[in-house]
Design a protein around this motif. Structure first.
Motif, PDB file in Angstrom:
ATOM      1  N   GLU B  78       0.856  -1.294   0.047  1.00  0.00           N
ATOM      2  CA  GLU B  78       0.116  -0.259   0.107  1.00  0.00           C
ATOM      3  C   GLU B  78       0.913   1.282  -0.041  1.00  0.00           C
ATOM      4  O   GLU B  78       0.501   2.304  -0.513  1.00  0.00           O
ATOM      5  CB  GLU B  78      -0.951   0.130   1.188  1.00  0.00           C
ATOM      6  CG  GLU B  78      -2.147  -1.165   0.621  1.00  0.00           C
ATOM      7  CD  GLU B  78      -2.960  -1.306   2.002  1.00  0.00           C
ATOM      8  OE1 GLU B  78      -3.155  -0.331   2.704  1.00  0.00           O
ATOM      9  OE2 GLU B  78      -3.127  -2.481   2.220  1.00  0.00           O
ATOM     10  N   PHE B  81       1.729   1.976  -3.415  1.00  0.00           N
ATOM     11  CA  PHE B  81       0.587   2.409  -4.198  1.00  0.00           C
ATOM     12  C   PHE B  81       0.476   4.051  -4.373  1.00  0.00           C
ATOM     13  O   PHE B  81       0.326   4.733  -5.004  1.00  0.00           O
ATOM     14  CB  PHE B  81      -0.513   1.775  -3.566  1.00  0.00           C
ATOM     15  CG  PHE B  81      -1.009   0.587  -4.397  1.00  0.00           C
ATOM     16  CD1 PHE B  81      -0.456   0.235  -5.618  1.00  0.00           C
ATOM     17  CD2 PHE B  81      -1.399  -0.341  -3.744  1.00  0.00           C
ATOM     18  CE1 PHE B  81      -1.034  -1.097  -6.319  1.00  0.00           C
ATOM     19  CE2 PHE B  81      -2.032  -1.592  -4.352  1.00  0.00           C
ATOM     20  CZ  PHE B  81      -1.624  -1.959  -5.508  1.00  0.00           C
ATOM     21  N   GLU B  99      -9.990  10.887  -3.290  1.00  0.00           N
ATOM     22  CA  GLU B  99      -9.628   9.515  -3.678  1.00  0.00           C
ATOM     23  C   GLU B  99      -8.513   9.042  -2.754  1.00  0.00           C
ATOM     24  O   GLU B  99      -8.586   7.962  -2.218  1.00  0.00           O
ATOM     25  CB  GLU B  99      -8.992   9.281  -5.124  1.00  0.00           C
ATOM     26  CG  GLU B  99     -10.125   9.335  -6.126  1.00  0.00           C
ATOM     27  CD  GLU B  99     -10.792   8.327  -6.422  1.00  0.00           C
ATOM     28  OE1 GLU B  99     -10.353   6.994  -5.969  1.00  0.00           O
ATOM     29  OE2 GLU B  99     -12.149   8.452  -6.376  1.00  0.00           O
ATOM     30  N   MET B 100      -7.513   9.754  -2.456  1.00  0.00           N
ATOM     31  CA  MET B 100      -6.515   9.477  -1.542  1.00  0.00           C
ATOM     32  C   MET B 100      -7.052   9.127  -0.076  1.00  0.00           C
ATOM     33  O   MET B 100      -6.696   8.295   0.676  1.00  0.00           O
ATOM     34  CB  MET B 100      -5.410  10.586  -1.575  1.00  0.00           C
ATOM     35  CG  MET B 100      -4.042  10.070  -0.810  1.00  0.00           C
ATOM     36  SD  MET B 100      -2.702  11.501  -1.057  1.00  0.00           S
ATOM     37  CE  MET B 100      -1.431  10.436  -1.139  1.00  0.00           C
ATOM     38  N   PHE B 103      -8.644   5.803   0.024  1.00  0.00           N
ATOM     39  CA  PHE B 103      -7.691   5.069   0.177  1.00  0.00           C
ATOM     40  C   PHE B 103      -7.074   4.980   1.806  1.00  0.00           C
ATOM     41  O   PHE B 103      -6.810   3.681   2.339  1.00  0.00           O
ATOM     42  CB  PHE B 103      -6.460   5.211  -0.861  1.00  0.00           C
ATOM     43  CG  PHE B 103      -5.554   4.093  -0.798  1.00  0.00           C
ATOM     44  CD1 PHE B 103      -5.828   2.920  -1.316  1.00  0.00           C
ATOM     45  CD2 PHE B 103      -4.064   4.408  -0.599  1.00  0.00           C
ATOM     46  CE1 PHE B 103      -4.728   1.906  -1.372  1.00  0.00           C
ATOM     47  CE2 PHE B 103      -3.153   3.460  -0.627  1.00  0.00           C
ATOM     48  CZ  PHE B 103      -3.599   2.255  -1.196  1.00  0.00           C
TER      49      PHE B 103
END
Lengths: 336, 128
Positions: B78, B81, B99-100, B103
């Protein structure tokens, strides 16, 4: 003509690689001396000063001594892995220098513009863990296998926060190329350095670098009182020297990376007029980093293992994640 | 941006030379070191502070080391990513930011679950 196009760059890279390795090895030799002299001063001793002026030939004497030692392989060891482990430890330490820009311009770095530079650094540095694990396993010795286990768990635990602290740097610079990160930090004044704009990331990076190096206060890997010398217990002669080399070369690499990511790398006044100055600035920053690493070793006592793991997983990991979120928020808000 | 394998040529040269240096150093000690034919059994025995070694040096080890390794793989992937995300972050703008956060939110839920389960406790595993 075609041949020249192929041969000339290969020769150039070959020459640069040789110079790079020679610098790393000389740096290694004199970092050991630096550490011994500096730590002696901190402990009110003199340190090695007999071999040559100010002990400057001490690393040569040490090297010669190790060369003429008998190469002993423990009877129960896994011979192939036993010989492989020191090589696996030292090669990543050497090749990590490939992406570090030592000065301004393409002349002073092998491939500093590699667009995945930060990823390369992370990947290469984590290969070093195999050296410790394989050494511990192949020696077939209880101290060694315990040391190898500890080393692997410690290094991988701190690698998470290490990687996350660099995410914040990449967020700021919008590039994973080390040269771009250096250029991002030079709007002319010292406040452009990321250590002032990313102090949390800088702190986490410094702590994790120390843990990755397995140096005091994180040297549980080779805690003498419990594990003799950890995974190094069965190693001697030049095979031991390789592990020693990997530790010190990595120390220089970590210091160079800290300078690159947080201290503006090679940037400084008058760099554009005199490109050679950039080499000097970089060397000075690396040297200061090395002195601080030694200073920390002389000052702080060793961690306890459960506290070490708790610190890595429960303090540094959430803190670095929070720092990434904070940085992202500040970028969206337009502060950075 | 385009990258060819030949762009990585300097890296391969450095890798080759570094490996050569490592091999050479190991070879040096074999060549220059004293060679003694008769190897005393004690000399090549595993070092155990002067005691005779009991059993093999490669023993079973606590499962928590495995656990740490598994957790590391999860989290490290992760972390990796994040990098493409971080490079493109300024271009993605507000959309990228949310979006981050989603996540990271997913990551945090897993992390809190691990903590509650006691997977990060080094000592409690001893008592079990």
């Amino acid at each position: 003509m075609q041949e020249h196009k192929i041969v000339a760059p290969i020769l150039e890279f070959l020459l640069k690689s040789v110079v790079l390795i020679l610098i790393a090895l000389t740096g290694f030799a004199y970092t050991t001396l630096l550490e011994r002299r500096f730590i002696a001063r901190l402990q009110a001793r003199i340190g090695p000063n007999r071999a040559g002026p100010q002990g400057l030939l001490q690393p040569v004497a040490d090297g010669l001594k190790l060369i003429v030692k008998e190469s002993i392989t423990p009877a129960l060891a896994d011979k192939f892995v036993y010989f492989l482990a020191p090589a696996i430890a030292v090669v990543p330490a050497l090749i990590v220098f490939a992406v570090i820009p030592f000065g301004s311009g393409p002349l002073f770095s092998l491939m500093g513009d590699l667009n995945i530079g930060v990823l390369y650094v992370l990947a290469v540095l984590s290969v070093g863990v195999y050296g410790a694990v394989l050494a511990g396993w192949a020696s077939n010795n209880k101290y060694a296998s315990l040391g190898g286990l500890r080393a692997s768990a410690q290094m991988i635990s701190y690698e998470l926060a290490f990687g996350l602290s660099l995410v914040a740097v990449v967020l700021m610079a919008s590039s994973a190329s080390l040269n771009d990160i250096v250029k991002y930090q030079q709007p002319g004044n010292i406040l452009g350095w990321l250590i002032f704009r990313q102090p949390i990331a800088a702190g986490i990076f410094a702590i994790c670098a120390m843990a990755e190096l397995a140096r005091a206060p994180f040297d549980l890997v080779e805690a003498e009182q419990e594990l003799t010398a950890g995974f190094l217990t069965e190693y001697g002669g030049m095979k031991f020297a390789l592990f020693y080399m990997s530790e010190y070369v990595k120390m220089i690499a970590m210091s160079a990376l800290f300078a690159t990511f947080f201290l503006g790398g090679w940037s400084g006044p008058f760099v554009n007029e005199f490109p050679v100055l950039s080499l000097v600035y970089f060397a000075v920053k690396v040297l200061i980093g090395l002195l601080i690493i030694v200073w920390v070793r002389a000052t702080l006592p060793r961690f306890r293992y459960d506290k070490l793991m708790a610190f890595g997983w429960k303090a540094l990991l959430p803190l670095s994640l929070a720092n990434v979120m904070l940085t992202a928020l500040l970028i969206v808000l337009g502060v950075y | 941006m385009h990258t060819e394998l030949s762009d990585y040529l300097p890296l391969f040269i450095l890798l080759f030379l570094s490996t050569a240096v490592a091999g050479l150093v190991i070879l040096i000690s074999v060549v220059f070191g004293p060679k003694r034919r008769a190897k005393a059994a004690k000399k090549v025995a595993p070092y155990e502070s002067g005691m005779n070694a009991i059993g093999s040096g490669q023993r079973r080890f606590p499962v928590r080391f495995y656990l740490i390794a598994v957790l590391f793989i999860l989290f490290d992937i992760e972390v990796i990513f994040f990098y493409p995300f971080a490079v493109a972050f300024r271009q993605l703008g507000l959309f990228g930011f949310f979006e981050m956060m989603v996540f990271i939110g997913v990551l945090l839920v897993g992390y809190i679950w691990l903590w509650k389960k006691g997977a990060l406790e080094w000592e409690s595993m001893d008592k079990q």
